[in-house]
Design a protein around this motif. Structure first.
Motif, PDB file in Angstrom:
ATOM      1  N   PHE A 281      -2.989   6.010   1.327  1.00  0.00           N
ATOM      2  CA  PHE A 281      -4.074   5.753   2.570  1.00  0.00           C
ATOM      3  C   PHE A 281      -4.122   6.796   3.553  1.00  0.00           C
ATOM      4  O   PHE A 281      -4.850   7.107   4.069  1.00  0.00           O
ATOM      5  CB  PHE A 281      -3.715   4.381   2.854  1.00  0.00           C
ATOM      6  CG  PHE A 281      -2.497   3.818   3.657  1.00  0.00           C
ATOM      7  CD1 PHE A 281      -2.572   4.072   5.122  1.00  0.00           C
ATOM      8  CD2 PHE A 281      -1.391   3.272   3.139  1.00  0.00           C
ATOM      9  CE1 PHE A 281      -1.368   3.896   5.989  1.00  0.00           C
ATOM     10  CE2 PHE A 281      -0.158   3.034   3.878  1.00  0.00           C
ATOM     11  CZ  PHE A 281      -0.232   3.141   5.299  1.00  0.00           C
ATOM     12  N   ALA A 282      -2.851   7.563   3.803  1.00  0.00           N
ATOM     13  CA  ALA A 282      -2.562   8.618   4.762  1.00  0.00           C
ATOM     14  C   ALA A 282      -3.757   9.855   4.165  1.00  0.00           C
ATOM     15  O   ALA A 282      -4.358  10.298   4.863  1.00  0.00           O
ATOM     16  CB  ALA A 282      -1.287   9.268   4.902  1.00  0.00           C
ATOM     17  N   ALA A 283      -3.643  10.069   2.937  1.00  0.00           N
ATOM     18  CA  ALA A 283      -4.480  11.115   2.336  1.00  0.00           C
ATOM     19  C   ALA A 283      -5.871  10.607   2.571  1.00  0.00           C
ATOM     20  O   ALA A 283      -6.902  11.379   2.651  1.00  0.00           O
ATOM     21  CB  ALA A 283      -4.211  11.323   0.917  1.00  0.00           C
ATOM     22  N   ALA A 284      -6.501   9.690   2.546  1.00  0.00           N
ATOM     23  CA  ALA A 284      -7.697   8.877   2.923  1.00  0.00           C
ATOM     24  C   ALA A 284      -7.938   8.857   4.407  1.00  0.00           C
ATOM     25  O   ALA A 284      -9.119   8.204   4.547  1.00  0.00           O
ATOM     26  CB  ALA A 284      -7.705   7.571   1.927  1.00  0.00           C
TER      27      ALA A 284
ATOM     28  N   ALA B 116       0.830  -1.162   0.164  1.00  0.00           N
ATOM     29  CA  ALA B 116      -0.160  -0.053  -0.069  1.00  0.00           C
ATOM     30  C   ALA B 116       0.788   1.199  -0.062  1.00  0.00           C
ATOM     31  O   ALA B 116       1.797   1.148   0.623  1.00  0.00           O
ATOM     32  CB  ALA B 116      -0.864   0.011   1.082  1.00  0.00           C
ATOM     33  N   CYS B 117       0.600   2.478  -0.845  1.00  0.00           N
ATOM     34  CA  CYS B 117       1.303   3.435  -0.766  1.00  0.00           C
ATOM     35  C   CYS B 117       0.895   4.362   0.549  1.00  0.00           C
ATOM     36  O   CYS B 117      -0.399   4.599   0.705  1.00  0.00           O
ATOM     37  CB  CYS B 117       0.711   4.167  -2.199  1.00  0.00           C
ATOM     38  SG  CYS B 117       1.360   5.987  -2.131  1.00  0.00           S
ATOM     39  N   PRO B 118       2.020   4.625   1.196  1.00  0.00           N
ATOM     40  CA  PRO B 118       1.662   5.334   2.504  1.00  0.00           C
ATOM     41  C   PRO B 118       1.162   6.391   2.274  1.00  0.00           C
ATOM     42  O   PRO B 118       0.215   7.142   2.863  1.00  0.00           O
ATOM     43  CB  PRO B 118       2.949   5.509   2.994  1.00  0.00           C
ATOM     44  CG  PRO B 118       4.168   5.106   2.032  1.00  0.00           C
ATOM     45  CD  PRO B 118       3.289   4.417   0.958  1.00  0.00           C
TER      46      PRO B 118
ATOM     47  N   LEU C 153      -5.174  -1.591   7.272  1.00  0.00           N
ATOM     48  CA  LEU C 153      -4.834  -2.674   6.006  1.00  0.00           C
ATOM     49  C   LEU C 153      -5.439  -4.115   6.496  1.00  0.00           C
ATOM     50  O   LEU C 153      -5.338  -4.612   7.561  1.00  0.00           O
ATOM     51  CB  LEU C 153      -3.190  -2.466   5.727  1.00  0.00           C
ATOM     52  CG  LEU C 153      -2.896  -1.045   5.315  1.00  0.00           C
ATOM     53  CD1 LEU C 153      -1.440  -1.050   5.292  1.00  0.00           C
ATOM     54  CD2 LEU C 153      -3.430  -0.616   4.009  1.00  0.00           C
ATOM     55  N   ALA C 154      -5.857  -4.862   5.111  1.00  0.00           N
ATOM     56  CA  ALA C 154      -6.059  -6.006   5.548  1.00  0.00           C
ATOM     57  C   ALA C 154      -4.944  -6.909   5.735  1.00  0.00           C
ATOM     58  O   ALA C 154      -3.893  -6.575   5.550  1.00  0.00           O
ATOM     59  CB  ALA C 154      -6.759  -6.646   3.971  1.00  0.00           C
TER      60      ALA C 154
ATOM     61  N   LYS D  78      -6.588   6.965   6.521  1.00  0.00           N
ATOM     62  CA  LYS D  78      -6.387   5.669   6.908  1.00  0.00           C
ATOM     63  C   LYS D  78      -4.848   5.334   7.640  1.00  0.00           C
ATOM     64  O   LYS D  78      -4.133   6.418   7.384  1.00  0.00           O
ATOM     65  CB  LYS D  78      -6.609   4.567   5.978  1.00  0.00           C
ATOM     66  CG  LYS D  78      -7.816   4.707   5.292  1.00  0.00           C
ATOM     67  CD  LYS D  78      -9.281   4.381   6.052  1.00  0.00           C
ATOM     68  CE  LYS D  78     -10.313   4.222   5.147  1.00  0.00           C
ATOM     69  NZ  LYS D  78     -11.493   4.040   6.246  1.00  0.00           N
ATOM     70  N   SER D  79      -4.603   4.303   8.248  1.00  0.00           N
ATOM     71  CA  SER D  79      -3.519   4.144   8.928  1.00  0.00           C
ATOM     72  C   SER D  79      -2.978   2.690   8.493  1.00  0.00           C
ATOM     73  O   SER D  79      -4.092   1.921   8.280  1.00  0.00           O
ATOM     74  CB  SER D  79      -3.211   4.522  10.301  1.00  0.00           C
ATOM     75  OG  SER D  79      -4.277   3.293  11.041  1.00  0.00           O
TER      76      SER D  79
END
Length: 42
Positions: free
Chosen positions: A7-10, A2-4, A17-18, A12-13
């Protein structure tokens, strides 16, 4: 992986992640660009 940044922009942390998904190392993840400007879209 996952591109850090993505997912930070979304908001999420890594905890979101699954199982089995790893946070990509930014330098390694984008090393394929070799200084070129590329657009990733999904």
């Amino acid at each position: 992986m996952a591109c850090p940044g993505c997912f930070a922009a979304a908001g999420k942390s890594a905890a979101d992640l699954a199982s089995g998904i790893q946070v990509a190392d930014t330098q390694k993840f984008f090393s394929f660009t070799n200084g070129r400007i590329l657009t990733l879209d999904y």
